[in-house]
Design a protein around this motif. Structure first.
Motif, PDB file in Angstrom:
ATOM      1  N   SER A 240       0.832  -1.207   0.000  1.00 41.96           N
ATOM      2  CA  SER A 240       0.000   0.000   0.000  1.00 41.96           C
ATOM      3  C   SER A 240       0.866   1.256   0.000  1.00 41.96           C
ATOM      4  O   SER A 240       2.085   1.180   0.206  1.00 41.96           O
ATOM      5  CB  SER A 240      -0.892   0.007   1.247  1.00 41.96           C
ATOM      6  OG  SER A 240      -0.093   0.188   2.409  1.00 41.96           O
ATOM      7  N   PRO A 241       0.259   2.433  -0.227  1.00 38.02           N
ATOM      8  CA  PRO A 241       1.027   3.693  -0.124  1.00 38.02           C
ATOM      9  C   PRO A 241       1.695   3.866   1.233  1.00 38.02           C
ATOM     10  O   PRO A 241       2.752   4.488   1.323  1.00 38.02           O
ATOM     11  CB  PRO A 241      -0.047   4.765  -0.355  1.00 38.02           C
ATOM     12  CG  PRO A 241      -1.054   4.100  -1.233  1.00 38.02           C
ATOM     13  CD  PRO A 241      -1.095   2.669  -0.762  1.00 38.02           C
ATOM     14  N   ARG A 242       1.096   3.320   2.309  1.00 40.29           N
ATOM     15  CA  ARG A 242       1.752   3.374   3.612  1.00 40.29           C
ATOM     16  C   ARG A 242       3.101   2.651   3.547  1.00 40.29           C
ATOM     17  O   ARG A 242       4.074   3.053   4.196  1.00 40.29           O
ATOM     18  CB  ARG A 242       0.873   2.741   4.686  1.00 40.29           C
ATOM     19  CG  ARG A 242       1.503   2.826   6.083  1.00 40.29           C
ATOM     20  CD  ARG A 242       0.704   2.045   7.112  1.00 40.29           C
ATOM     21  NE  ARG A 242      -0.466   2.795   7.560  1.00 40.29           N
ATOM     22  CZ  ARG A 242      -1.656   2.272   7.761  1.00 40.29           C
ATOM     23  NH1 ARG A 242      -1.864   1.002   7.543  1.00 40.29           N
ATOM     24  NH2 ARG A 242      -2.662   3.022   8.173  1.00 40.29           N
ATOM     25  N   GLY A 243       3.156   1.596   2.751  1.00 38.32           N
ATOM     26  CA  GLY A 243       4.399   0.845   2.586  1.00 38.32           C
ATOM     27  C   GLY A 243       5.476   1.645   1.879  1.00 38.32           C
ATOM     28  O   GLY A 243       6.656   1.589   2.253  1.00 38.32           O
ATOM     29  N   SER A 244       5.090   2.413   0.853  1.00 41.10           N
ATOM     30  CA  SER A 244       6.084   3.224   0.140  1.00 41.10           C
ATOM     31  C   SER A 244       6.611   4.346   1.031  1.00 41.10           C
ATOM     32  O   SER A 244       7.808   4.669   1.006  1.00 41.10           O
ATOM     33  CB  SER A 244       5.475   3.806  -1.151  1.00 41.10           C
ATOM     34  OG  SER A 244       4.329   4.582  -0.868  1.00 41.10           O
ATOM     35  N   ILE A 245       5.745   4.921   1.858  1.00 41.43           N
ATOM     36  CA  ILE A 245       6.173   5.950   2.813  1.00 41.43           C
ATOM     37  C   ILE A 245       7.109   5.337   3.854  1.00 41.43           C
ATOM     38  O   ILE A 245       8.124   5.930   4.225  1.00 41.43           O
ATOM     39  CB  ILE A 245       4.950   6.602   3.498  1.00 41.43           C
ATOM     40  CG1 ILE A 245       4.121   7.378   2.468  1.00 41.43           C
ATOM     41  CG2 ILE A 245       5.387   7.530   4.631  1.00 41.43           C
ATOM     42  CD1 ILE A 245       2.782   7.857   2.992  1.00 41.43           C
ATOM     43  N   ALA A 246       6.768   4.122   4.308  1.00 42.76           N
ATOM     44  CA  ALA A 246       7.602   3.429   5.293  1.00 42.76           C
ATOM     45  C   ALA A 246       8.988   3.132   4.725  1.00 42.76           C
ATOM     46  O   ALA A 246       9.993   3.296   5.418  1.00 42.76           O
ATOM     47  CB  ALA A 246       6.921   2.135   5.737  1.00 42.76           C
ATOM     48  N   LEU A 247       9.039   2.715   3.468  1.00 38.62           N
ATOM     49  CA  LEU A 247      10.334   2.409   2.841  1.00 38.62           C
ATOM     50  C   LEU A 247      11.173   3.671   2.682  1.00 38.62           C
ATOM     51  O   LEU A 247      12.392   3.651   2.872  1.00 38.62           O
ATOM     52  CB  LEU A 247      10.110   1.742   1.482  1.00 38.62           C
ATOM     53  CG  LEU A 247      11.374   1.280   0.733  1.00 38.62           C
ATOM     54  CD1 LEU A 247      12.237   0.387   1.603  1.00 38.62           C
ATOM     55  CD2 LEU A 247      10.994   0.566  -0.561  1.00 38.62           C
ATOM     56  N   LEU A 248      10.519   4.788   2.367  1.00 41.21           N
ATOM     57  CA  LEU A 248      11.220   6.068   2.255  1.00 41.21           C
ATOM     58  C   LEU A 248      11.809   6.475   3.613  1.00 41.21           C
ATOM     59  O   LEU A 248      12.994   6.827   3.710  1.00 41.21           O
ATOM     60  CB  LEU A 248      10.264   7.144   1.749  1.00 41.21           C
ATOM     61  CG  LEU A 248      10.809   8.578   1.684  1.00 41.21           C
ATOM     62  CD1 LEU A 248      11.938   8.680   0.659  1.00 41.21           C
ATOM     63  CD2 LEU A 248       9.700   9.575   1.356  1.00 41.21           C
ATOM     64  N   LYS A 249      10.994   6.412   4.666  1.00 40.08           N
ATOM     65  CA  LYS A 249      11.463   6.798   5.997  1.00 40.08           C
ATOM     66  C   LYS A 249      12.593   5.894   6.483  1.00 40.08           C
ATOM     67  O   LYS A 249      13.593   6.368   7.031  1.00 40.08           O
ATOM     68  CB  LYS A 249      10.302   6.740   6.999  1.00 40.08           C
ATOM     69  CG  LYS A 249       9.266   7.838   6.838  1.00 40.08           C
ATOM     70  CD  LYS A 249       8.195   7.715   7.908  1.00 40.08           C
ATOM     71  CE  LYS A 249       7.193   8.860   7.835  1.00 40.08           C
ATOM     72  NZ  LYS A 249       6.144   8.728   8.880  1.00 40.08           N
ATOM     73  N   ALA A 250      12.430   4.585   6.272  1.00 38.98           N
ATOM     74  CA  ALA A 250      13.443   3.631   6.726  1.00 38.98           C
ATOM     75  C   ALA A 250      14.754   3.818   5.965  1.00 38.98           C
ATOM     76  O   ALA A 250      15.838   3.710   6.554  1.00 38.98           O
ATOM     77  CB  ALA A 250      12.928   2.202   6.550  1.00 38.98           C
ATOM     78  N   SER A 251      14.659   4.131   4.690  1.00 38.07           N
ATOM     79  CA  SER A 251      15.870   4.353   3.883  1.00 38.07           C
ATOM     80  C   SER A 251      16.621   5.588   4.359  1.00 38.07           C
ATOM     81  O   SER A 251      17.860   5.588   4.435  1.00 38.07           O
ATOM     82  CB  SER A 251      15.488   4.509   2.404  1.00 38.07           C
ATOM     83  OG  SER A 251      14.848   3.351   1.909  1.00 38.07           O
ATOM     84  N   LYS A 252      15.884   6.634   4.710  1.00 41.46           N
ATOM     85  CA  LYS A 252      16.514   7.850   5.230  1.00 41.46           C
ATOM     86  C   LYS A 252      17.206   7.586   6.570  1.00 41.46           C
ATOM     87  O   LYS A 252      18.346   8.000   6.787  1.00 41.46           O
ATOM     88  CB  LYS A 252      15.458   8.959   5.382  1.00 41.46           C
ATOM     89  CG  LYS A 252      14.930   9.492   4.062  1.00 41.46           C
ATOM     90  CD  LYS A 252      13.717  10.386   4.237  1.00 41.46           C
ATOM     91  CE  LYS A 252      14.059  11.693   4.906  1.00 41.46           C
ATOM     92  NZ  LYS A 252      12.899  12.613   4.935  1.00 41.46           N
ATOM     93  N   ALA A 253      16.507   6.874   7.453  1.00 42.03           N
ATOM     94  CA  ALA A 253      17.082   6.576   8.766  1.00 42.03           C
ATOM     95  C   ALA A 253      18.297   5.664   8.633  1.00 42.03           C
ATOM     96  O   ALA A 253      19.299   5.842   9.337  1.00 42.03           O
ATOM     97  CB  ALA A 253      16.029   5.933   9.668  1.00 42.03           C
ATOM     98  N   TYR A 254      18.230   4.693   7.718  1.00 42.74           N
ATOM     99  CA  TYR A 254      19.353   3.763   7.544  1.00 42.74           C
ATOM    100  C   TYR A 254      20.563   4.485   6.957  1.00 42.74           C
ATOM    101  O   TYR A 254      21.706   4.199   7.340  1.00 42.74           O
ATOM    102  CB  TYR A 254      18.940   2.607   6.640  1.00 42.74           C
ATOM    103  CG  TYR A 254      19.949   1.475   6.600  1.00 42.74           C
ATOM    104  CD1 TYR A 254      20.044   0.584   7.666  1.00 42.74           C
ATOM    105  CD2 TYR A 254      20.807   1.307   5.522  1.00 42.74           C
ATOM    106  CE1 TYR A 254      20.960  -0.451   7.650  1.00 42.74           C
ATOM    107  CE2 TYR A 254      21.731   0.277   5.495  1.00 42.74           C
ATOM    108  CZ  TYR A 254      21.804  -0.604   6.570  1.00 42.74           C
ATOM    109  OH  TYR A 254      22.723  -1.628   6.557  1.00 42.74           O
ATOM    110  N   ALA A 255      20.319   5.423   6.038  1.00 41.53           N
ATOM    111  CA  ALA A 255      21.419   6.216   5.486  1.00 41.53           C
ATOM    112  C   ALA A 255      22.093   7.029   6.588  1.00 41.53           C
ATOM    113  O   ALA A 255      23.325   7.128   6.645  1.00 41.53           O
ATOM    114  CB  ALA A 255      20.892   7.139   4.383  1.00 41.53           C
ATOM    115  N   PHE A 256      21.287   7.585   7.491  1.00 39.53           N
ATOM    116  CA  PHE A 256      21.846   8.349   8.613  1.00 39.53           C
ATOM    117  C   PHE A 256      22.657   7.445   9.533  1.00 39.53           C
ATOM    118  O   PHE A 256      23.738   7.819  10.001  1.00 39.53           O
ATOM    119  CB  PHE A 256      20.719   9.027   9.395  1.00 39.53           C
ATOM    120  CG  PHE A 256      21.195   9.732  10.642  1.00 39.53           C
ATOM    121  CD1 PHE A 256      21.849  10.950  10.567  1.00 39.53           C
ATOM    122  CD2 PHE A 256      21.009   9.153  11.898  1.00 39.53           C
ATOM    123  CE1 PHE A 256      22.305  11.592  11.711  1.00 39.53           C
ATOM    124  CE2 PHE A 256      21.459   9.781  13.043  1.00 39.53           C
ATOM    125  CZ  PHE A 256      22.117  11.002  12.944  1.00 39.53           C
TER     126      PHE A 256
END
Length: 312
Positions: A240-256
């Motif tokens: 779902s779109p919630r999943g795409s938002i979750a992947l975006l947030k997790a990718s940002k946090a993992y990069a940090f």
């Protein structure tokens, strides 16, 4: 790796041996305000991991052993009449904390499971027309045993979707388990963890993670991965779109966590299986072709070109 994150990781690994990837994923989820479902066999250190994280950041840690007789009021609290003022007074449940370990969540009744939906999504508790905000950071870390299903209730898709990640710690290596046995001989070693940062430090790190840059090409890559799950013959219900938002947030946090101020395609690939696999529902064709949703997702991801592959 970010130096403050490394300090936190090293402290947790005084208790959790040989599971750096799991520790980093839990920290990643914490930094973007997400929740984690840990699906694993008993005795691999799930409870110790959550406790070590809470102690390391000086956060309030509550644990509830979920069983069929646990009531929603045990989790979110309840209102009762104060005998002196004759007014409704809110009595806190276990959810009023920074880190909530919901042990064996699939053994709770659907009614009790549903009491966590608002808590996880809105970070608040609504009782008798009043809203009680949860502290920041707030994180639910739930566990379930994938082998023993007697007396369990399947988590509905709506609740599975609330978890940012679903991870598995797995068994330790031979050498790591030998080290674990040696440490276990020292009574109380797991309780000797001292805080290496405060909750204010965690909130500060969360702000930094939120400000990590994501180029348009990487955003399109994330959306392409999600779209591919919706168009695959192997999948009955896509992300779902919630999943795409979750992947975006997790990718940002993992990069940090990795010490960068921008997201690379490799960051997306690193967290994608943990963030998306539990949001899929395989079709009959997918169930016959793959062992589980994670394997199917990895196969589907191969059909999507990453920005770095396009550039080459």
């Amino acid at each position: 790796m970010n130096q403050k994150v490394k300090l936190l990781t090293d402290n947790i690994e005084k208790v959790i041996v040989g599971k750096t990837d799991s520790v980093l994923k839990i920290i990643t989820a914490m930094l973007c305000g997400g929740h984690v479902l840990i699906e694993d066999v008993p005795g691999v250190g799930k409870t110790q991991l959550v406790s070590a994280l809470a102690r390391s950041v000086d956060g309030k840690y509550n644990r509830i052993q979920l069983t069929p007789d646990v009531m929603p009021s045990d989790i979110v609290g309840f209102s009762m009449i104060d005998q002196k003022t004759h007014e409704l007074e809110y009595k806190e449940g276990v959810a009023m904390c920074n880190f909530l370990l919901a042990d064996e969540i699939n053994r709770a009744s659907p009614k009790s499971q549903s009491s966590l939906l608002e808590v996880m999504e809105e970070h608040q508790i609504s009782i008798d027309g009043k809203t009680h905000e949860l502290p920041l950071p707030f994180m639910v870390l739930a566990t379930q045993n994938p082998v023993e299903t007697y007396g369990t209730y399947h988590l509905p898709e709506a609740q599975m979707d609330r978890f940012l990640m679903k991870i598995s710690m797995g068994y330790p290596s031979y050498d790591d388990e030998l080290d674990i046995m040696s440490r276990a001989e020292r009574s109380g070693f797991a309780k000797n963890i001292q805080p290496v940062m405060t909750l204010e430090n965690v909130r500060e790190l969360m702000g930094y993670a939120e400000n990590v840059t994501v180029e348009l090409s990487v955003r399109k890559y994330i959306l392409s991965l999600v779209t591919a799950t919706r168009n695959s013959d192997y999948v009955k219900l896509g992300v779902s779109p919630r999943g795409s938002i979750a992947l975006l947030k997790a990718s940002k946090a993992y990069a940090f966590v990795q010490g960068r101020g921008f997201v690379m395609p490799d960051d997306v690939k690193a967290v994608m299986p943990d963030v998306l696999a539990h949001r899929l529902m395989l079709s009959p064709k997918g169930k016959s072709a793959f062992e589980n949703e994670r394997k199917a997702l990895e196969n589907i991801a191969l059909t999507v070109k990453s920005p770095d592959a396009i550039e080459k």
